[in-house]
Each structure stands twice: as C-alpha cells, then as structure tokens.
Design a protein around this motif. Structure first.
Motif, PDB file in Angstrom:
ATOM      1  N   TYR A  11      -9.497   8.183   9.585  1.00  0.00           N
ATOM      2  CA  TYR A  11     -10.040   7.170   8.859  1.00  0.00           C
ATOM      3  C   TYR A  11     -11.451   6.931   9.238  1.00  0.00           C
ATOM      4  O   TYR A  11     -11.787   7.166  10.452  1.00  0.00           O
ATOM      5  CB  TYR A  11      -9.523   5.972   8.858  1.00  0.00           C
ATOM      6  N   ARG A  57       0.834   7.182   6.061  1.00  0.00           N
ATOM      7  CA  ARG A  57      -0.485   6.961   6.282  1.00  0.00           C
ATOM      8  C   ARG A  57      -0.508   6.517   7.643  1.00  0.00           C
ATOM      9  O   ARG A  57      -1.702   6.375   8.439  1.00  0.00           O
ATOM     10  CB  ARG A  57      -1.227   6.206   5.340  1.00  0.00           C
ATOM     11  N   LYS A  58       0.548   5.799   8.077  1.00  0.00           N
ATOM     12  CA  LYS A  58       0.669   5.196   9.303  1.00  0.00           C
ATOM     13  C   LYS A  58       2.097   5.300   9.690  1.00  0.00           C
ATOM     14  O   LYS A  58       2.839   5.224   9.078  1.00  0.00           O
ATOM     15  CB  LYS A  58       0.282   3.594   9.232  1.00  0.00           C
ATOM     16  N   TYR A  92      -5.255  10.399   7.747  1.00  0.00           N
ATOM     17  CA  TYR A  92      -5.902  10.137   6.479  1.00  0.00           C
ATOM     18  C   TYR A  92      -5.020  11.172   5.503  1.00  0.00           C
ATOM     19  O   TYR A  92      -4.932  12.554   5.761  1.00  0.00           O
ATOM     20  CB  TYR A  92      -7.357  10.743   6.571  1.00  0.00           C
ATOM     21  N   GLU A  93      -4.477  10.678   4.475  1.00  0.00           N
ATOM     22  CA  GLU A  93      -3.469  11.480   3.653  1.00  0.00           C
ATOM     23  C   GLU A  93      -3.936  11.074   2.136  1.00  0.00           C
ATOM     24  O   GLU A  93      -4.242   9.977   1.744  1.00  0.00           O
ATOM     25  CB  GLU A  93      -1.919  10.942   3.797  1.00  0.00           C
ATOM     26  N   LYS A  94      -4.014  12.127   1.247  1.00  0.00           N
ATOM     27  CA  LYS A  94      -4.338  11.957  -0.024  1.00  0.00           C
ATOM     28  C   LYS A  94      -3.023  11.273  -0.720  1.00  0.00           C
ATOM     29  O   LYS A  94      -1.834  11.709  -0.428  1.00  0.00           O
ATOM     30  CB  LYS A  94      -4.612  13.260  -0.859  1.00  0.00           C
ATOM     31  N   SER A  95      -3.378  10.374  -1.819  1.00  0.00           N
ATOM     32  CA  SER A  95      -2.376   9.658  -2.373  1.00  0.00           C
ATOM     33  C   SER A  95      -1.213  10.804  -2.749  1.00  0.00           C
ATOM     34  O   SER A  95      -0.160  10.195  -2.853  1.00  0.00           O
ATOM     35  CB  SER A  95      -2.872   8.821  -3.582  1.00  0.00           C
ATOM     36  N   GLY A  96      -1.705  11.792  -3.527  1.00  0.00           N
ATOM     37  CA  GLY A  96      -0.789  12.600  -4.295  1.00  0.00           C
ATOM     38  C   GLY A  96       0.122  13.331  -3.027  1.00  0.00           C
ATOM     39  O   GLY A  96       1.131  13.834  -3.606  1.00  0.00           O
ATOM     40  N   LEU A 108      -9.337   4.152  13.945  1.00  0.00           N
ATOM     41  CA  LEU A 108      -7.796   4.072  14.099  1.00  0.00           C
ATOM     42  C   LEU A 108      -7.224   5.293  14.392  1.00  0.00           C
ATOM     43  O   LEU A 108      -7.640   6.254  13.995  1.00  0.00           O
ATOM     44  CB  LEU A 108      -7.333   3.916  12.453  1.00  0.00           C
ATOM     45  N   ASP A 114       1.499   4.151  17.784  1.00  0.00           N
ATOM     46  CA  ASP A 114       1.001   3.780  16.287  1.00  0.00           C
ATOM     47  C   ASP A 114       0.179   5.127  16.007  1.00  0.00           C
ATOM     48  O   ASP A 114      -1.048   5.146  16.888  1.00  0.00           O
ATOM     49  CB  ASP A 114       0.537   2.489  15.861  1.00  0.00           C
ATOM     50  N   TYR A 115       0.178   5.807  15.080  1.00  0.00           N
ATOM     51  CA  TYR A 115      -0.670   6.924  14.577  1.00  0.00           C
ATOM     52  C   TYR A 115      -1.304   6.610  13.065  1.00  0.00           C
ATOM     53  O   TYR A 115      -0.524   6.113  12.344  1.00  0.00           O
ATOM     54  CB  TYR A 115      -0.147   8.225  14.538  1.00  0.00           C
ATOM     55  N   ASN A 116      -2.543   7.087  12.884  1.00  0.00           N
ATOM     56  CA  ASN A 116      -2.981   7.018  11.497  1.00  0.00           C
ATOM     57  C   ASN A 116      -3.405   8.388  11.249  1.00  0.00           C
ATOM     58  O   ASN A 116      -4.396   9.080  11.748  1.00  0.00           O
ATOM     59  CB  ASN A 116      -4.148   5.886  11.658  1.00  0.00           C
ATOM     60  N   GLY A 133       0.763  -1.118  -0.150  1.00  0.00           N
ATOM     61  CA  GLY A 133      -0.050   0.022   0.036  1.00  0.00           C
ATOM     62  C   GLY A 133       0.713   1.431  -0.086  1.00  0.00           C
ATOM     63  O   GLY A 133       1.854   1.403   0.811  1.00  0.00           O
ATOM     64  N   ARG A 134       0.167   2.183  -0.605  1.00  0.00           N
ATOM     65  CA  ARG A 134       0.961   3.391  -0.830  1.00  0.00           C
ATOM     66  C   ARG A 134       0.721   4.133   0.545  1.00  0.00           C
ATOM     67  O   ARG A 134      -0.050   4.066   1.416  1.00  0.00           O
ATOM     68  CB  ARG A 134       0.274   4.439  -1.641  1.00  0.00           C
ATOM     69  N   LEU A 185       2.521   3.388   3.384  1.00  0.00           N
ATOM     70  CA  LEU A 185       2.607   2.128   4.224  1.00  0.00           C
ATOM     71  C   LEU A 185       4.281   1.676   4.033  1.00  0.00           C
ATOM     72  O   LEU A 185       4.272   0.529   3.624  1.00  0.00           O
ATOM     73  CB  LEU A 185       1.724   1.097   4.216  1.00  0.00           C
TER      74      LEU A 185
END
Lengths: 586, 586
Positions: free
Chosen positions: A262, A322-323, A309-313, A274, A305-307, A204-205, A207
């Motif tokens: 998320y 993202r994590k 939300y990030e845009k793919s770009g 998360l 551990d933190y999560n 995964g991107r 990650l």
C-alpha cells in the motif's frame, strides 16, 4: 473426435435454439463454452408479457426443449456469409449487429453455423454431428444470473443461462456430487452458517472479522503455534505492522515488491509502510546487540500482521485477504548449522500439519530458480547452487517426498512450499520455508565466530502453520465445520430435558467452565429432539443430556458427534475424558 | 518575599558572573529560571585555549566560584540604560547586540541589572538581596548540554550550563534523591538495560518492538486480561486495524477526531483508515444478527490495534506511541441494566489494578461535561443528565472514592478515568470507561425487547488494563523492573557452582520448562558470585544454586530476590511452590 469444449459450445447453440422456440422475441447475444459447461446471454426485454425472462423454475422445461431438439441436430456446419446477408438476417438484433460491425471493422470474414432450424453467427468449434456426439443425459441447465452486455455495467442488462455438460451422465453426476460436497464445505458458507467469521461491507472487503466462535478457534491456533515454536527453540517477539521507508528500501521490497504494497503513510514527516513482510523488523531485532556463534541459531517467532495489496475481484473469504496474520519466523543460522536447522524447520512443518489433521491434504514443492531466467533471481550462481544442493540433501535425508518446480523460487533463494488441495480440487500454497543469503548481506548482519572474526549468518524465513486466516479457511473446509474437540468453538452443549433440570445443567456448566472447557447450555423452550438436532447442526462435539435420572445418579448422558451415544458417566469423569482429548489435541 | 523563580533567575546571573570571572572571553547570551533550577547559554568559541568550553568535570569548581561570589551580592538592582550605552557595553557580544536590536525594534525600554561586579541586560525578576535570600547550599550546577542560539540549528552552537535550585538544601537534596530514583525506574532506561523493548530508528519512532523478554511479559498481560474478561462474561472477538471510510463517517470520528487519524489508504478503489478506535468494528459485529433483550448485555472484548497521529516530539517510550494495543471492549446494554453493568465494569477495573499491584498508584476521576460549553458536547441535556446521575449513583453505591472533573467528558458521554501517577510524580490517564448513548443512535443499533418492540441499547466503552504498551511502561517503573514472579521475563536462573554441575543444572532446567516456568541456566565460565550478581542485576526472582552437595542430596539452594536465601529444597518442591506463586499471581 469431438472435444468436450466443442460439445459445450454446441450445447450453447442448442440452448439458444430452445430459447428461440419458447421465447420467439428474445434476442440471443453470445454463448461460449466454459469450465464445466456453457452459458448463453439473452435479452428478454423486448418480449411479450408471456415471454418475460425465465426464472430458475423454467430451467427444467427449457432443458426438455433442448432434449427434444437434439435428435434433429444430426449435423452442424458453417458457411461464410456476406456482411449484407448477415445484417439482413440479424436486422432485429442490435447485439448481433454490433458484433457484425466489429467483424467488419477488423476486416475478418463472417460465418453462419446451422443445426436443425437454428443458425447463429459464430467462429466455429462445434460438434459436426451433435445428435450422435452428445448424450441427451450428459448436460443440464444449472442456474440463471444477470450479466451486462460485454460485461460493462453501462450497457443493457441481459439474462445469462448457465448449463453443465460432460462427456457422460456419470461424469455429470460425479461433478454435481463433488460440487455439492464442496458447497457444503465452502468456508464462506460455513463461516456464515456456523457464525465463525463475517466480512462486513462497511468494515471493508478483504478484512474479515472473527466472531466470538471464530476467535475461540483463533486462540487455539495461536496457542498451538506458540507451543510448537517453543518446543523447537523459538523466542517470541512482538513487532508493529508499520515500518519506516528505509527498511523496505534496504530489503529491496520497494524495488521488487511495491505492487503488493500500500502507499506510504505520513506520520509528522516520517514515512511508514503497512508492512508486506516482517523480515526487516526481525532483522533489526537481531541487530539490537552483538551475537556469538555459541548463541546461534537465533530463532524469532511472531504471529505477524501482514498487509498485501489485492484487487477487489481477487478477494476470497479467509483465503485471500488484504490484512492477515502470518505465523511467521526468522532464523539466523551459521552456514555450518544451516542444513541441520533447515531439517528442524521441515520436522516442525510436519508436526504442525499432523497436529492440525491436515497431513493428508498437504504436499511439498521444492521451488528452485531457473538458471536461464537471470533477471528473475538474485545473481550469484554459487549461492544458489549451494543453497539448492543443501535443501535437496536435507529433504532427501528426511525422506520427504516432494516435487521439484523449476522457476518457482523466491527472488533471493530456493524455498519449500507447503501445498494443500482445497475442496474444489485446486492447489494452494499454505506457506513456505525459504533460505536467504541476500538479506543478511543487505542489512549487514553479523555474528562473532569462534576465531573471533565477524561472519555473516544465513537466514531462514519460515511459517509454522501459515496465516491464521488461510489455515482457518482450510480447516473449516477440511472438517466441514466439524472441528476436532480441541478446536471446536463450543466443545460441550448441555441439554436439560425440561425446565426442571436447568439448575442441575447450570451446575454442570459451571464445572465445565471452571475446567476451561468451552460449554454452553440450551435452556430454550424446545423439545429435546430439536435441541439435539440444533447441536448437531452446530457440529458441537459433545451434547450432555440431563434429565431426572441423571440428577438422581449424578451423571450425564453423553451424545458424541463422532462416536454416537456413550454410557452415562459422572460429570467429573466426563471432564477428565474431554480434558485428555483436548490436551492431546486428539 | 523572594519567590523561588526569582531566586533561580538570580542564580542564572550568578552563574554568568562566575563564568565571566573564570572564562573572561566567553560570551554570555541568555539565562532564564526553569523548572527545578536555571540555565545560562554561553559562547565559548572565541576563548583562548585555556578557556575552552567547560566540561562536566569543571562544574564543581564553577559552582565554587558562584559560592565565593554570592556573599558579595548583597544587593541586586536594575537601571534603565540608553540604546547607545547598551551597545557600547556589549560591543564585543553579537548575541546581546541582537537582543538590543530586537528591543529597539519593539520600542521597549532596556534595563541593566547589576549585582557584585556583574551586570547583565535583563527584564528583571530577581532577588533584591541575593546574599541574604539564597542559602549557599540550596543550589548546585547540574549538567552541560549543547544548545543553538535561539533554538535554531542554523545558528551558532552554544554551551548550556544547567543548575538546580530550591529554597533550602533539604529540598534540593530531596529533589535529587527523587530524580535519581525516577531515573533508575525510568521505563526507557530499564527497557534498554533489561532488554525488554527497543525503539529502532529504522523501524520507526513511536513504534516500539517487544524483545523476547518483553514479549514474555506481554503474553502474561494478555492472558491476565483475557482471564479477567472471561470471568466478567465477555466474549472475545478479533477485528482488523483497518476500517472503511463509511464507518468513521457514521461514527463521527472523521468529523471530530480526524486530527488524531492518519490519512486514508487506497485499496483498489476502496478507502480505508488505520483505525483510531474500534467501536465501529464491534458495533458491526453486534449488528451481524438480531438480538433479544434476554441475550443482553452483549460484551465484546479484544486486544485491539489502535493508531494515533502523534507528533514526533511528543512520543515517549512505551507511554506515548503511534500504534498500540488497547485491552478494549464494548458492551451493549439495556437501559434498565445499565447501572448494574457499569458497576460490574468498575468492579473489574479494581480487580485488574489489584491483580497488577497498581492499586496504590491509581486514582479515579469522574469526568463530566460542562453544560455551559455547548459546542464541545453532544447536544442532548436529558441524555447527559441521566448518564451522569446514573454514573454517580453507581460509583457512590460501590463506595468509590473519586474526584469530579468538569468539562473533561468525552464528546458523547461522561466517563470514568483511571489515573495513575508515574515515577516523576505526573498523573496520566491509564484508561477510561465511558457511557455512550450516541453511537447506538448513529449506527441505529437495536434489540428486541420483552414487548416484542425494537429498542435502542446503550453502549459502554471500556478498557480492562489500558494499552499493553502504557501499562507495561507503568509496571516497569512501578516495580523498577523487579516484576512479580508471574510477570518476570525470566523467573528462575540456574547457577551451577562449576562446570561439573552443568549437567545436573540442565536436568533441572528441563524440569522447570516442562512445568511452564521461564528458566535459563548460566553456564558461563565466571565465578559464582559474579553469576549471582548478574541475576540480581537482571532482577530475576529466583536463583537456584547447584553444587556437589545439591547433587548428592538431589536438592537446589534457592536465592530469592525478595526473600533472600531460602532452605535447600527438592526440585519438585520448588516447582510446586513457584507454580502456586505464579498461578495466584502473588
């Protein structure tokens, strides 16, 4: 005076003129000025075989054509033209016709800019005397990339030619040198070349996975963090990366921070998030029992551990993911003890950055609220004034040099941002320390004061060295992969001169590993020179060469990455030396 | 012969008879035999003030009444009765009337069982001669709990009285002693009493948090795991607890394991799962580069975050949770090297269990497929036969004693289960080692063999000491919280005799902490006896008492939890002794 963006824009035209001359059937589309230079997008699809789209190899000669044309561009000017004229002029170019349609729809006027023999539909913003303004050696064509018309992958694919341009040749060269250095240090490139981490599309991107070598560094960073935390009186806890909805309802994250979170996960009717932050977990940890003022400050630390939300770009190597794992901590402090404890936090930050060798790229920003921006901040003037005054006092008493940044505070309190400059010259926040009067209220946190009454502690949110991912990215770039010995994934490489010495090499390897030194042996069938070069490429701090002489004298010949060739020493002496270097994190 | 369940069922009637005598207005509802005894549910709501529901204090006298009635229950027998008679007899008891309605609806016959003066509507299954069959000292009333009629919280609340019953007094006493011991050792109770972990409703069920003391143990377990893994040639990696959909599509988890997984999470259009297993991550790690047969086996180890969908009702302390950390690992092995490597895995398991002191509660189960249960297993007879034969050979060559369990294999291969018995006598799987031919196929994993050809490695999935959560639960119960010194959250407590010696105590504390010993000081204003008792309650391995004599002689008096009072020693000597004990994990 012609501005640099105007020159760059002019050079985009000049590039189009050169392409037009060399590839008469190519269709120019658009070409703006950008950071560091310019680009122009062309459609080469309609050309003859001899006019197929240029490759990187063709850039030099295209650039030559630009230089030939430049002296003829003594002036550049625009005239308004009618829709009809415009359509006639660009009849064979569907891209320009589409632009004309748009301009007409908007009811705007159209201008045609001309220099030398080349004219282009354009809004303006050029040099009026290109031949005079633009030194012929101040620009270069840089690279070629694919691009879709208007950035939409459903449209035709175009060829984008990038150029670099500065005011002078010297500035162009300086930029190229800096970029080359930054590219060499780029943590994504070094992460791959030195096999430190990978970002696998299937996993995964955003990650990243830490390889064995990266994990060796990670464990060192973890130990470094925890030792420092122990020294400053922190207790370690371990809490899950999931948290019930009520936690983030109470904390206000769901109200103010949901965009970075998320969607919740259902667990047999319970709703979990998360976690984007761990403050609520540490607060519930604190609240498991009553506390006396004598026991405060209570300091909890955890590599959390933190999560987010990030845009793919927007994902970027180890820097934006993202994590991630934050070297996190929360302190519960009496109001009387707050200033002293905040000073301890600052001292610890300095010690941490110094220990990692980053002190010279770090600056401090004291982020305050803007009192006129009421909506953005928790509404309690007295709390804000007290907290900001206290933080300023603490920083000044410690002699910190910092800049004050208005309107950069967190929602619930002022903060100290630890800023670092990356190899591209951009500043990023490594981590922060924040004072918080709000969560103690929201969660109704208490301690019993000396008068037997219940009081409300203040919280400090702080990190020790930031997220392991981000600090790793910075460390890779800062050291260009040549980590200090204590952090190096492989600390010692043993190179036997020939097959004869492999057994002795293996003995040394066993001795090193027994001393907890990360070592390996290169027993490949290669020349010694090649093996030593490989070790240098891998940026290994020490190479131990073992030949017959070393066996006879029971020594090793040491090649230090940083100090060059050292005197041969007995292996026990070498172990003593490197152990000291590692222990002292020198 | 009357079976134990029959006796227990009879005693439920006897309890109802006793209640009836003492609380004439109480309404009996139902009362079955259960594990270890029986219960009966009553509605005491309609009683007089003097007949309010009994409490725990009333159990002894109720039990006495049962004993008084028992000799009169010389026989017990049932007769069929008509609906009308039944309704008349139980006219004042709506619960019995509801049961009668049901029996009538089903068209079944109704029986009334009588012993002594007490009759109850019942299906049968009793002792025919209670007074003869049931020793008066073989049962006892145990406790009282609330219960809803038919287990539905919308119904009336009833009072449930529990009894224990066995064939003999000796067996009853043995059970009570065992239960008392199990309760004392219960990891949930000790976790709370010794402040090792908490399960906070707001953070979430199934998501324990490790307190500072628990985290100290966790770090020791992590170090123990990683040292063992290094010794056996594993490389550590670090991978995220999220994984893209394709991973689990390829692995087959989404097809075969989805019930244990949480719903996917959307990240800007990408779909991620909280991972139930880490095999796909480690496989992608392996696949980041090509491998030669000379480099195999490749052994990746990681303390991996795992997530499993568990129903709320099945959660249990640290043993069954929704998020846990498995001391995980995956090996990529040549087929030729498989048996030897599997033996190494077995040797490592024994070393791990021995190191934790659990060898005597561990047994081994060789879980094979049932060849007739085709659907449950990956269909390839040859692979199964080869793998099972190889595993058996390896286990036999090592002299393992194990049981074979048919139809207990994993979907894709046979496994060795490491089983442990908990304090309640129940067996649980601590962790497993599995041989896997399937995932290497599914992910198309390769290495280059000596003949230059691409070959497929075999995978071994294995754990070092299981999940940190589960092993912690087992360790707490096994040691009843009195951990060996290396695992103890607090290893040394310093107890100054009076305030006068606190400064000397603090010096000792500093010396101990500098030697990485987890120590604290009890400088509360309490008697020395009280402080030593507190340290015993907290199960701290060593208490150092310091009074004037110790200051004068520069020694400490040592009270060992396990060895009693030791001779006074110089603090440096004590540090040397305890360091050796910790290092050797004695």
């Amino acid at each position: 005076m012609t501005s640099l963006p105007e020159k760059r824009h002019t050079l985009a035209h000049l590039l189009a003129a050169a392409v037009q001359e060399r590839y008469p059937n190519a269709k120019p589309t658009i070409g703006p000025a950008i950071d560091n230079g310019f680009y122009y997008d062309f459609d080469f699809a309609g050309g003859l075989e001899s006019e197929k789209a240029p490759g990187e190899d063709d850039l030099a000669s295209l650039e030559e054509t630009m230089r030939e044309l430049l002296p003829t561009w003594t002036e550049m000017s625009g005239v308004e033209i009618s829709e009809k004229d415009a359509r006639a002029r660009f009849a064979g170019n569907p891209y320009k016709l589409e632009l004309i349609d748009e301009i007409v729809t908007k009811g705007e006027s159209m201008t045609l800019y001309t220099a030398g023999d080349f004219s282009d539909l354009c809004r303006g913003g050029h040099s009026e005397r290109p031949a005079h303004d633009i030194p012929a050696d101040s620009f270069t064509l840089d690279r070629i990339a694919g691009a879709y018309w208007r950035g939409d992958e459903k449209n035709a694919q175009l060829t984008r030619i990038y150029g670099l341009a500065f005011d002078t040749k010297a500035k162009l060269e300086a930029y190229k040198a800096q970029r080359e250095e930054a590219e060499k240090r780029d943590h994504k490139k070094l992460g791959r070349d030195l096999d430190l981490f990978i970002i696998d599309e299937k996993v995964g991107r955003g990650l990243p996975m830490w390889t064995p070598k990266g994990t060796a560094v990670k464990f060192e960073l973890e130990n470094f963090t925890r030792e420092l935390e122990r020294k400053y009186g922190y207790e370690h806890v371990s809490t899950p990366y999931l948290g019930g909805e009520e936690l983030y309802r109470t904390s206000g994250h769901l109200e103010h921070y949901a965009n970075n979170m998320y969607a919740p996960i259902d667990m047999d009717g319970d709703k979990f998030y998360l976690r984007p932050m761990a403050c609520p977990h540490h607060i519930r940890m604190y609240q498991r029992k009553p506390w006396s003022y004598r026991e405060l400050p209570v300091r909890y630390a955890e590599i959390c551990d933190y999560n987010r939300y990030e845009k793919s770009g927007e994902l970027m190597g180890m820097i934006r993911v993202r994590k991630f794992q934050l070297t996190d901590g929360h302190l519960f402090v009496t109001p009387e003890g707050l200033k002293e404890e905040f000073k301890n936090v600052c001292r610890m930050i300095v010690e941490g950055m110094k220990g990692l060798g980053l002190l010279d790229i770090v600056t401090y920003r004291f982020s305050k609220r803007d009192p006129s921006n009421k909506e953005k901040y928790y509404p309690d003037d007295e709390l804000w004034n007290t907290a900001e005054a206290m933080m300023k006092e603490a920083l000044d008493e410690l002699g910190f040099s910092y800049i004050e940044a208005l309107d950069e505070a967190a929602f619930y309190g002022p903060k100290l941002d630890v800023q670092a400059q990356n190899v591209n010259g951009k500043e990023d926040t490594l981590f922060t320390a924040q004072i918080d009067f709000l969560l103690p209220q929201k969660f109704d946190i208490e301690y019993i004061d000396s008068d037997g009454k219940k009081k409300r502690p203040v919280m400090i949110h702080r990190s020790t060295i930031g997220s392991l991912e981000r600090i790793f990215g910075f460390l890779i770039e800062h050291y260009a992969g040549a980590f200090p010995t204590w952090l190096a994934p492989v600390q010692v490489r043993i190179v036997p001169v020939s097959e004869k010495q492999v057994a002795y090499g293996a003995e040394i390897l066993t001795a090193l590993r027994a001393a907890n030194i990360r070592a390996d042996i290169d027993d490949a069938n290669e020349s010694m020179g090649k093996k030593i070069r490989n070790a240098k490429t891998e940026k290994i701090p020490y190479v131990l060469v073992v030949g017959d002489k070393e066996i006879e004298e029971q020594t090793v010949s040491v090649e230090s990455r940083d100090k060059g060739k050292l005197e041969p020493v007995a292996i026990s002496n070498f172990i003593g030396l490197i152990q000291t270097e590692i222990r002292e994190r020198a």
